[in-house]
Write a protein that holds these residues in place. Structure first.
Motif, PDB file in Angstrom:
ATOM      1  N   GLY A  26      32.867   4.772  99.730  1.00 16.60           N
ATOM      2  CA  GLY A  26      32.540   3.484  99.130  1.00 16.60           C
ATOM      3  C   GLY A  26      30.678   4.661  99.850  1.00 16.60           C
ATOM      4  N   THR A  27      30.578   5.589  98.982  1.00 17.39           N
ATOM      5  CA  THR A  27      29.123   5.759  99.418  1.00 17.39           C
ATOM      6  C   THR A  27      28.081   5.687  97.873  1.00 17.39           C
ATOM      7  OG1 THR A  27      29.604   8.371  99.774  1.00 17.39           O
ATOM      8  CG2 THR A  27      29.151   6.569 102.420  1.00 17.39           C
ATOM      9  N   SER A  28      29.551   5.744  96.717  1.00 18.16           N
ATOM     10  CA  SER A  28      28.761   5.661  95.840  1.00 18.16           C
ATOM     11  C   SER A  28      29.712   5.403  94.736  1.00 18.16           C
ATOM     12  CB  SER A  28      28.548   8.022  95.340  1.00 18.16           C
ATOM     13  OG  SER A  28      28.080   7.729  94.284  1.00 18.16           O
ATOM     14  N   THR A  29      29.757   4.667  93.374  1.00 21.02           N
ATOM     15  CA  THR A  29      30.253   4.511  92.869  1.00 21.02           C
ATOM     16  C   THR A  29      30.733   4.814  91.621  1.00 21.02           C
ATOM     17  OG1 THR A  29      29.567   2.451  92.008  1.00 21.02           O
ATOM     18  CG2 THR A  29      30.016   2.204  94.304  1.00 21.02           C
ATOM     19  N   PRO A  30      31.458   4.928  90.930  1.00 18.86           N
ATOM     20  CA  PRO A  30      31.868   5.553  89.248  1.00 18.86           C
ATOM     21  C   PRO A  30      31.087   4.097  88.606  1.00 18.86           C
ATOM     22  CG  PRO A  30      34.013   5.097  90.046  1.00 18.86           C
ATOM     23  CD  PRO A  30      33.028   4.466  91.244  1.00 18.86           C
ATOM     24  N   ARG A  31      30.351   4.955  87.344  1.00 14.48           N
ATOM     25  CA  ARG A  31      29.620   4.646  86.801  1.00 14.48           C
ATOM     26  C   ARG A  31      29.463   4.270  85.230  1.00 14.48           C
ATOM     27  NH1 ARG A  31      23.556   7.773  87.446  1.00 14.48           N
ATOM     28  NH2 ARG A  31      23.676   8.219  90.154  1.00 14.48           N
ATOM     29  N   ASN A  32      30.533   4.563  85.459  1.00 14.29           N
ATOM     30  CA  ASN A  32      31.450   3.433  83.855  1.00 14.29           C
ATOM     31  C   ASN A  32      33.056   3.453  83.430  1.00 14.29           C
ATOM     32  OD1 ASN A  32      32.900   5.910  83.191  1.00 14.29           O
ATOM     33  ND2 ASN A  32      31.617   7.333  82.272  1.00 14.29           N
ATOM     34  N   GLU A  33      32.530   2.473  82.793  1.00 14.88           N
ATOM     35  CA  GLU A  33      34.190   2.142  82.977  1.00 14.88           C
ATOM     36  C   GLU A  33      35.692   2.731  82.767  1.00 14.88           C
ATOM     37  OE1 GLU A  33      36.312  -1.790  79.914  1.00 14.88           O
ATOM     38  OE2 GLU A  33      34.100  -2.024  80.334  1.00 14.88           O
ATOM     39  N   GLU A  34      35.196   3.926  81.922  1.00 10.21           N
ATOM     40  CA  GLU A  34      36.430   4.654  81.590  1.00 10.21           C
ATOM     41  C   GLU A  34      36.764   5.465  83.139  1.00 10.21           C
ATOM     42  OE1 GLU A  34      37.671   8.336  79.358  1.00 10.21           O
ATOM     43  OE2 GLU A  34      35.413   8.373  79.071  1.00 10.21           O
ATOM     44  N   ILE A  35      36.488   5.537  84.018  1.00 10.04           N
ATOM     45  CA  ILE A  35      36.066   5.885  85.161  1.00 10.04           C
ATOM     46  C   ILE A  35      37.106   5.155  86.196  1.00 10.04           C
ATOM     47  CG2 ILE A  35      35.875   7.261  87.431  1.00 10.04           C
ATOM     48  CD1 ILE A  35      33.287   8.428  85.744  1.00 10.04           C
ATOM     49  N   TRP A  36      36.804   4.002  86.224  1.00 10.20           N
ATOM     50  CA  TRP A  36      37.538   3.032  87.342  1.00 10.20           C
ATOM     51  C   TRP A  36      38.719   2.188  86.531  1.00 10.20           C
ATOM     52  CZ3 TRP A  36      35.714   0.978  91.501  1.00 10.20           C
ATOM     53  CH2 TRP A  36      33.904   1.074  90.924  1.00 10.20           C
ATOM     54  N   GLU A  37      39.234   2.390  84.570  1.00  8.24           N
ATOM     55  CA  GLU A  37      39.978   2.394  84.188  1.00  8.24           C
ATOM     56  C   GLU A  37      41.427   3.282  84.384  1.00  8.24           C
ATOM     57  OE1 GLU A  37      38.643   1.935  80.491  1.00  8.24           O
ATOM     58  OE2 GLU A  37      38.688  -0.127  80.244  1.00  8.24           O
ATOM     59  N   ALA A  38      40.744   4.338  84.691  1.00 12.40           N
ATOM     60  CA  ALA A  38      41.642   5.772  85.379  1.00 12.40           C
ATOM     61  C   ALA A  38      41.584   5.556  86.457  1.00 12.40           C
ATOM     62  CB  ALA A  38      40.495   6.686  84.262  1.00 12.40           C
ATOM     63  N   LEU A  39      41.189   5.389  87.362  1.00  9.21           N
ATOM     64  CA  LEU A  39      41.485   4.919  88.940  1.00  9.21           C
ATOM     65  C   LEU A  39      43.113   3.645  88.961  1.00  9.21           C
ATOM     66  CD1 LEU A  39      38.257   5.576  90.097  1.00  9.21           C
ATOM     67  CD2 LEU A  39      40.002   7.044  90.748  1.00  9.21           C
ATOM     68  N   ILE A  42      45.898   5.597  87.363  1.00  9.29           N
ATOM     69  CA  ILE A  42      46.640   5.895  88.679  1.00  9.29           C
ATOM     70  C   ILE A  42      46.853   5.618  89.705  1.00  9.29           C
ATOM     71  CG2 ILE A  42      45.557   7.928  90.500  1.00  9.29           C
ATOM     72  CD1 ILE A  42      44.239   8.837  88.034  1.00  9.29           C
ATOM     73  N   PHE A  43      46.232   4.468  90.158  1.00  9.62           N
ATOM     74  CA  PHE A  43      47.137   3.697  91.251  1.00  9.62           C
ATOM     75  C   PHE A  43      47.891   2.391  90.632  1.00  9.62           C
ATOM     76  CE2 PHE A  43      43.112   6.433  93.330  1.00  9.62           C
ATOM     77  CZ  PHE A  43      43.897   6.929  94.338  1.00  9.62           C
ATOM     78  N   ASN A  44      48.139   2.379  89.764  1.00  5.16           N
ATOM     79  CA  ASN A  44      48.876   1.179  89.037  1.00  5.16           C
ATOM     80  C   ASN A  44      48.318  -0.245  89.713  1.00  5.16           C
ATOM     81  OD1 ASN A  44      51.024   0.570  88.068  1.00  5.16           O
ATOM     82  ND2 ASN A  44      52.551   0.685  89.524  1.00  5.16           N
ATOM     83  N   VAL A  45      47.474  -0.320  89.569  1.00  5.20           N
ATOM     84  CA  VAL A  45      46.374  -1.258  89.770  1.00  5.20           C
ATOM     85  C   VAL A  45      45.453  -2.501  88.868  1.00  5.20           C
ATOM     86  CG1 VAL A  45      46.464  -0.901  92.988  1.00  5.20           C
ATOM     87  CG2 VAL A  45      44.752  -0.487  91.600  1.00  5.20           C
ATOM     88  N   ARG A  46      45.053  -3.146  89.325  1.00  7.68           N
ATOM     89  CA  ARG A  46      43.888  -3.844  87.730  1.00  7.68           C
ATOM     90  C   ARG A  46      42.546  -3.373  88.295  1.00  7.68           C
ATOM     91  NH1 ARG A  46      45.698 -10.076  87.185  1.00  7.68           N
ATOM     92  NH2 ARG A  46      45.032  -9.857  89.163  1.00  7.68           N
ATOM     93  N   VAL A  47      41.576  -2.790  87.319  1.00  4.19           N
ATOM     94  CA  VAL A  47      40.462  -2.453  87.713  1.00  4.19           C
ATOM     95  C   VAL A  47      39.916  -2.758  88.932  1.00  4.19           C
ATOM     96  CG1 VAL A  47      38.326  -1.871  85.848  1.00  4.19           C
ATOM     97  CG2 VAL A  47      40.383  -1.884  85.282  1.00  4.19           C
ATOM     98  N   ALA A  48      39.509  -4.381  88.393  1.00  3.16           N
ATOM     99  CA  ALA A  48      39.629  -5.291  89.700  1.00  3.16           C
ATOM    100  C   ALA A  48      39.583  -4.718  91.409  1.00  3.16           C
ATOM    101  CB  ALA A  48      39.458  -7.339  89.055  1.00  3.16           C
ATOM    102  N   TYR A  49      41.089  -4.317  91.066  1.00  8.72           N
ATOM    103  CA  TYR A  49      41.482  -4.386  92.523  1.00  8.72           C
ATOM    104  C   TYR A  49      40.385  -3.028  93.136  1.00  8.72           C
ATOM    105  CZ  TYR A  49      44.255  -3.474  96.478  1.00  8.72           C
ATOM    106  OH  TYR A  49      44.361  -2.893  97.434  1.00  8.72           O
ATOM    107  N   VAL A  50      40.672  -2.269  91.893  1.00  3.32           N
ATOM    108  CA  VAL A  50      39.514  -0.898  92.179  1.00  3.32           C
ATOM    109  C   VAL A  50      38.316  -0.525  93.024  1.00  3.32           C
ATOM    110  CG1 VAL A  50      39.202   1.519  91.784  1.00  3.32           C
ATOM    111  CG2 VAL A  50      41.178  -0.189  91.472  1.00  3.32           C
TER     112      VAL A  50
END
Length: 65
Positions: A26-39, A42-50
């Motif tokens: 939690g010291t940094s966060t991905p900067r674009n939506e593509e990264i959030w969507e990929a995560l 991969i973890f089989n959860v919704r973007v909002a959860y990630v």
């Protein structure tokens, strides 16, 4: 982190172990939506959860014995 890094590379995204560690801690966060969507994929959860916006159902409704 190495396994996650490999899975992200398969999706055309490249991150160092250090960057992924910062996301995880939690010291940094991905900067674009593509990264959030990929995560999320991969973890089989919704973007909002990630992103930490949505709580898991077990947090809201803990299992009862």
């Amino acid at each position: 982190l190495k396994e996650l890094s490999e899975k992200l590379k398969e999706k055309g995204l490249s991150f160092t172990d250090s960057q992924l560690s910062k996301f995880e801690n939690g010291t940094s966060t991905p900067r674009n939506e593509e990264i959030w969507e990929a995560l999320a994929e991969i973890f089989n959860v919704r973007v909002a959860y990630v992103m930490g916006v949505e709580m898991g159902l077990l947090s809201i409704f803990p299992p009862t014995l």
